[in-house]
Design an enzyme around this catalytic site. Structure first.
Site, PDB file in Angstrom:
ATOM      1  N   HIS A  32      95.861  12.365  -8.267  1.00  0.00           N
ATOM      2  CA  HIS A  32      96.004  13.497  -9.185  1.00  0.00           C
ATOM      3  C   HIS A  32      95.847  14.789  -8.390  1.00  0.00           C
ATOM      4  O   HIS A  32      95.687  14.766  -7.168  1.00  0.00           O
ATOM      5  CB  HIS A  32      95.032  13.391 -10.367  1.00  0.00           C
ATOM      6  CG  HIS A  32      93.579  13.321  -9.998  1.00  0.00           C
ATOM      7  ND1 HIS A  32      92.959  14.273  -9.245  1.00  0.00           N
ATOM      8  CD2 HIS A  32      92.637  12.393 -10.295  1.00  0.00           C
ATOM      9  CE1 HIS A  32      91.687  13.954  -9.098  1.00  0.00           C
ATOM     10  NE2 HIS A  32      91.466  12.802  -9.707  1.00  0.00           N
ATOM     11  N   HIS A  35      92.971  15.063  -5.761  1.00  0.00           N
ATOM     12  CA  HIS A  35      93.225  14.389  -4.479  1.00  0.00           C
ATOM     13  C   HIS A  35      94.258  15.177  -3.680  1.00  0.00           C
ATOM     14  O   HIS A  35      94.154  15.321  -2.461  1.00  0.00           O
ATOM     15  CB  HIS A  35      93.776  12.972  -4.702  1.00  0.00           C
ATOM     16  CG  HIS A  35      92.928  12.114  -5.594  1.00  0.00           C
ATOM     17  ND1 HIS A  35      93.415  11.513  -6.729  1.00  0.00           N
ATOM     18  CD2 HIS A  35      91.629  11.752  -5.523  1.00  0.00           C
ATOM     19  CE1 HIS A  35      92.461  10.821  -7.308  1.00  0.00           C
ATOM     20  NE2 HIS A  35      91.363  10.948  -6.597  1.00  0.00           N
ATOM     21  N   CYS A 140      75.317   3.768 -11.338  1.00  0.00           N
ATOM     22  CA  CYS A 140      76.608   4.168 -11.916  1.00  0.00           C
ATOM     23  C   CYS A 140      77.702   3.458 -11.126  1.00  0.00           C
ATOM     24  O   CYS A 140      77.852   3.701  -9.922  1.00  0.00           O
ATOM     25  CB  CYS A 140      76.802   5.679 -11.846  1.00  0.00           C
ATOM     26  SG  CYS A 140      78.468   6.152 -12.396  1.00  0.00           S
ATOM     27  N   CYS A 143      80.358   5.920  -9.638  1.00  0.00           N
ATOM     28  CA  CYS A 143      79.980   6.579  -8.375  1.00  0.00           C
ATOM     29  C   CYS A 143      79.578   5.553  -7.342  1.00  0.00           C
ATOM     30  O   CYS A 143      79.394   5.903  -6.173  1.00  0.00           O
ATOM     31  CB  CYS A 143      78.797   7.515  -8.586  1.00  0.00           C
ATOM     32  SG  CYS A 143      79.132   8.882  -9.688  1.00  0.00           S
ATOM     33  N   CYS A 157      74.977  10.155 -16.210  1.00  0.00           N
ATOM     34  CA  CYS A 157      75.551  10.405 -14.884  1.00  0.00           C
ATOM     35  C   CYS A 157      76.219  11.778 -14.876  1.00  0.00           C
ATOM     36  O   CYS A 157      77.055  12.060 -15.736  1.00  0.00           O
ATOM     37  CB  CYS A 157      76.585   9.326 -14.539  1.00  0.00           C
ATOM     38  SG  CYS A 157      77.593   9.796 -13.122  1.00  0.00           S
ATOM     39  N   HIS A 160      80.161  11.165 -14.459  1.00  0.00           N
ATOM     40  CA  HIS A 160      80.943  10.414 -15.438  1.00  0.00           C
ATOM     41  C   HIS A 160      80.446  10.552 -16.871  1.00  0.00           C
ATOM     42  O   HIS A 160      81.040   9.988 -17.789  1.00  0.00           O
ATOM     43  CB  HIS A 160      80.980   8.928 -15.040  1.00  0.00           C
ATOM     44  CG  HIS A 160      81.681   8.700 -13.730  1.00  0.00           C
ATOM     45  ND1 HIS A 160      81.015   8.682 -12.533  1.00  0.00           N
ATOM     46  CD2 HIS A 160      82.998   8.541 -13.449  1.00  0.00           C
ATOM     47  CE1 HIS A 160      81.895   8.487 -11.554  1.00  0.00           C
ATOM     48  NE2 HIS A 160      83.094   8.409 -12.085  1.00  0.00           N
ATOM     49  N   LYS A 307      86.538  18.809 -16.847  1.00  0.00           N
ATOM     50  CA  LYS A 307      87.038  17.818 -15.895  1.00  0.00           C
ATOM     51  C   LYS A 307      88.283  17.154 -16.442  1.00  0.00           C
ATOM     52  O   LYS A 307      88.394  16.942 -17.643  1.00  0.00           O
ATOM     53  CB  LYS A 307      85.976  16.734 -15.713  1.00  0.00           C
ATOM     54  CG  LYS A 307      84.932  17.102 -14.707  1.00  0.00           C
ATOM     55  CD  LYS A 307      84.135  15.872 -14.367  1.00  0.00           C
ATOM     56  CE  LYS A 307      83.080  16.212 -13.364  1.00  0.00           C
ATOM     57  NZ  LYS A 307      82.187  15.109 -13.092  1.00  0.00           N
ATOM     58  N   LYS A 310      91.354  10.584 -17.879  1.00  0.00           N
ATOM     59  CA  LYS A 310      92.377   9.781 -18.535  1.00  0.00           C
ATOM     60  C   LYS A 310      92.158   9.809 -20.036  1.00  0.00           C
ATOM     61  O   LYS A 310      93.093   9.888 -20.813  1.00  0.00           O
ATOM     62  CB  LYS A 310      92.258   8.333 -18.058  1.00  0.00           C
ATOM     63  CG  LYS A 310      93.190   7.984 -16.936  1.00  0.00           C
ATOM     64  CD  LYS A 310      93.350   6.472 -16.929  1.00  0.00           C
ATOM     65  CE  LYS A 310      93.430   5.939 -15.525  1.00  0.00           C
ATOM     66  NZ  LYS A 310      93.175   4.525 -15.426  1.00  0.00           N
TER      67      LYS A 310
END
Ligand code: ME8
Length: 644
Positions: A32, A35, A140, A143, A157, A160, A307, A310
């Site tokens: 995405h 990256h 997690c 992670c 977390c 997440h 953030k 999906k």
């Protein structure tokens, strides 16, 4: 300070070495914009260093072991190897298509990597830094690490936003705590080691309290997808211990570690600061390997103010943007609109505005005006310049001083400022045209030499801009050079010299480098998209399995006696008949529906709609204008059949 660094960079005699890395990305998600940002950033840095003539090496790759990947492969119904081959291939193909000039792509499932992991583990073990013990804590899987209570945000977390599970296991531990005082001192003595400063402070904050020992193994019985420990094959190496070593193993596998390793520059985002700022230096210290030069930590690209995820349906895919706007424009936006270290908000409109203002208006216009005038007044051939007047010399100086200034900015991670300073010079060149008024000079043959000089000055400005922008917009810089009639290799030093375009060169005015984006049309299409995409939560296969979809044959349909928009349908579901009330009246004539087969949700709790009980729901596709179409089956299939 800038002057000092300028002096230093001037006095460097030997060819500097530059080794830059991106994180190796997990293969449980597709590439995405986040990256793409780190990878493009390192690409730009690497290209800039190559332009300077540095001995440059650029490494990227994929992180393929561990519980998270094992689970993702299971969910995809593939073996971990087949799954990782597939997704790793997608990363590589994406980087190829984004013109990422990596020298090497490493995968942690490669044997050459595993050998080095074994070697490093053995060194740490032989050094007495590995102990066996039991550990319990909050883990997690996203992670792939334990969190301390203090690191959690509202008990969840921080990456997440999920409640973590408590785990306790017998593992091998790396004696990380032992190295805490050493690392603290190192960071205090080397303020630039982790940069920008806020991230150094964050790591120093972590080091102020005990960091504990690091669990570096997982029982193989539970997590088989990993590298077995060299001294106990019932355990596999913890994924972070395995992954971090990639930066070294890539070099070691072809014997260049002695050459490049001492110069390594890591680039990461803030999400993986602790593994790189705490685990990695202590691991290297224990293994007797030198530390990185810098850990360069950037912020996050946010989408819709938060953030990307999906489940929110707002993941931005780099290839979509490349297809729509071209890769160079996309790269330019990424580098120009994020200040290194800070978060930035992605906006497609922002990207389009950037294209229009900087690339189409400023750079594109300079090229078109210059070559347009050259065509009109000098048959497209580069003239010989006469003596420079102060206004010409000022524009020359604005460009030829840029290479040294950019060098300092890139070394200090100020990519946005570096780009802006080139664009400032480009704007000066446009202003120069307005001030020197070549069209007025052209009116009088007596000014012919002056016109030559003015046109030549503009051409040189463009030639320098093509060099300075080449790391960011490599393809468009080539196109620009081709229009200027220039070819062949060039270096950063060529942008320090004025007058390198040979007189007599034939220029070739071509298509606009960056076509303008129609902002009104873009805004409109984005509004429609917003309306269509409702952000729906992700569901698991179990959630899906709770719904029962079946084929139903419509036996008869009639208007609802008490509602304008509804039809009352009698449908056959195998041996059973049901009544379904549906809002499709606007699009279907009741008499034409009998005999059609449709898909229904068969286990919805019945509801009364205007007095008639509906025992199910017909699935229908709905377009952006709200038009409905009931699902059509392309083969005759018995009513009552299940749909999955
Ligand atoms: O953490 N904005 O892999 P990963 C900017 N495998 N950059 C972002 C981003 C965003 N919104 N989201 C992700 C891992 N990134 C480990 C690394 S290294 C030995 C192992 C980028 O696939 C950024 O570079 O989760 C971040 O650090 C990285 O992707 C995390 O990638």
């Amino acid at each position: 300070m800038i002057e000092e660094q300028l002096e230093q960079s001037k006095s460097t005699q030997t060819k500097p070495i530059y080794y830059a890395t991106t994180p190796i990305f997990y293969v449980n998600a597709e590439p995405h914009i986040g990256h793409a940002y780190t990878t493009t950033l390192v690409d730009v840095a690497a290209r800039f260093h190559r332009l300077r003539g540095d001995d440059t090496y650029f490494l990227t790759g994929t992180d393929e072991h561990g519980e998270k990947i094992q689970k993702a492969a299971d969910a995809a119904g593939l073996t971990p190897q087949a799954y990782t081959d597939q997704v790793s291939g997608k990363f590589r193909a994406t980087w190829d298509s984004l013109d990422i000039s990596y020298d090497e792509f490493i995968r942690t499932t490669e044997e050459r990597h595993q050998e080095v992991v074994n070697d490093v583990l053995q060194r740490v073990y032989d050094n007495g830094d590995i102990i066996f013990g039991e550990y319990g804590g909050l883990y997690c899987v996203g992670c792939e690490r334990y969190y301390t209570e203090k690191e959690l945000v509202d008990g969840r977390c921080p990456q997440h936003d999920i409640v973590l599970e408590y785990r306790s296991e017998e593992n091998y531990f790396f004696r990380m705590e032992k190295y805490r005082p050493w690392l603290r001192e190192l960071l205090e003595d080397n303020p630039e080691l982790i940069r920008p400063e806020r991230y150094r402070n964050e790591v120093l904050g972590i080091l102020r309290e005990p960091i504990g020992d690091l669990s570096i193994s997982r029982p193989r019985a539970r997590v088989p997808w990993g590298i077995p420990l060299p001294w106990d094959e019932n355990h596999v190496t913890y994924v972070w211990f395995d992954a971090l070593i990639n930066y070294y193993s890539a070099l070691k596998s072809h014997g260049t570690e002695g050459h490049y390793w001492p110069h390594v520059e890591h680039f990461i985002a803030k999400d993986i600061l602790k593994p790189h700022g705490v685990f990695w230096p202590t691991m290297l210290k224990s293994a007797g390997l030198p530390l990185y030069q810098h850990l360069n930590v950037h912020g996050y690209w946010l989408v819709d103010g938060g953030k990307m995820s999906k489940s929110k349906g707002n993941v931005v895919r780099p290839l979509d943007l490349k297809d729509k706007y071209g890769n160079d424009a996309f790269r330019y936006y990424l580098l120009r609109d994020m200040s290194f270290g800070l978060d930035a908000s992605f906006s497609e409109v922002g990207l389009a505005e950037r294209i229009n203002s900087d690339l189409a208006n400023d750079l594109g216009n300079l090229l078109n005006r210059t070559l347009g005038m050259l065509g009109k007044y000098r048959q497209g051939r580069v003239p010989e310049a006469g003596d420079l007047e102060p206004i010409d010399a000022a524009l020359r100086d604005a460009f030829v001083t840029l290479p040294d200034r950019l060098t300092v900015m890139v070394d200090n991670l100020q990519f946005d400022r570096a780009i802006e300073s080139v664009l400032e010079a480009v704007r000066k060149a446009n202003k120069y045209i307005a001030e020197t008024q070549p069209w007025a000079l052209a009116k009088d043959e007596a000014n012919a030499k002056r016109l030559d000089t003015v046109l030549y000055t503009c051409l040189e400005a463009l030639r320098c801009a093509s060099i300075l922008l080449s790391p960011i917009i490599p393809n468009k810089a080539e196109e620009l050079r081709a229009q200027l009639g220039l070819g062949g290799a060039f270096t950063l030093d060529d942008a320090k010299a004025w007058g390198l375009t040979p007189a007599g060169t034939a220029t070739k005015l071509g298509a606009p480098l960056f076509p303008r984006v129609d902002l009104a049309a873009l805004n409109e299409s984005l509004e429609v998209k917003e309306a269509v995409i409702e952000h729906k939560p992700e569901v698991t296969i179990d959630d899906f399995a709770r719904l029962e979809f079946r084929v139903a044959e419509i036996l008869k349909a009639e208007a609802h006696p008490k509602a304008d928009k509804l039809l009352v349908l009698t449908v056959k579901l195998g041996g059973e008949e049901r009544t379904i009330v549906s809002g499709i009246k606007k699009w279907y004539d009741p008499s034409a529906l009998a005999g059609k087969k449709v898909i229904i949700v068969a286990n919805l709790k019945p509801v009364k709609l205007r007095g008639i009980e509906s025992q199910g729901m017909i699935l229908a596709a709905e377009d952006a204008e709200g038009n409905l179409s009931i699902s059509a089956l392309d083969r005759d299939i018995a009513s009552g059949s299940e749909v999955r």
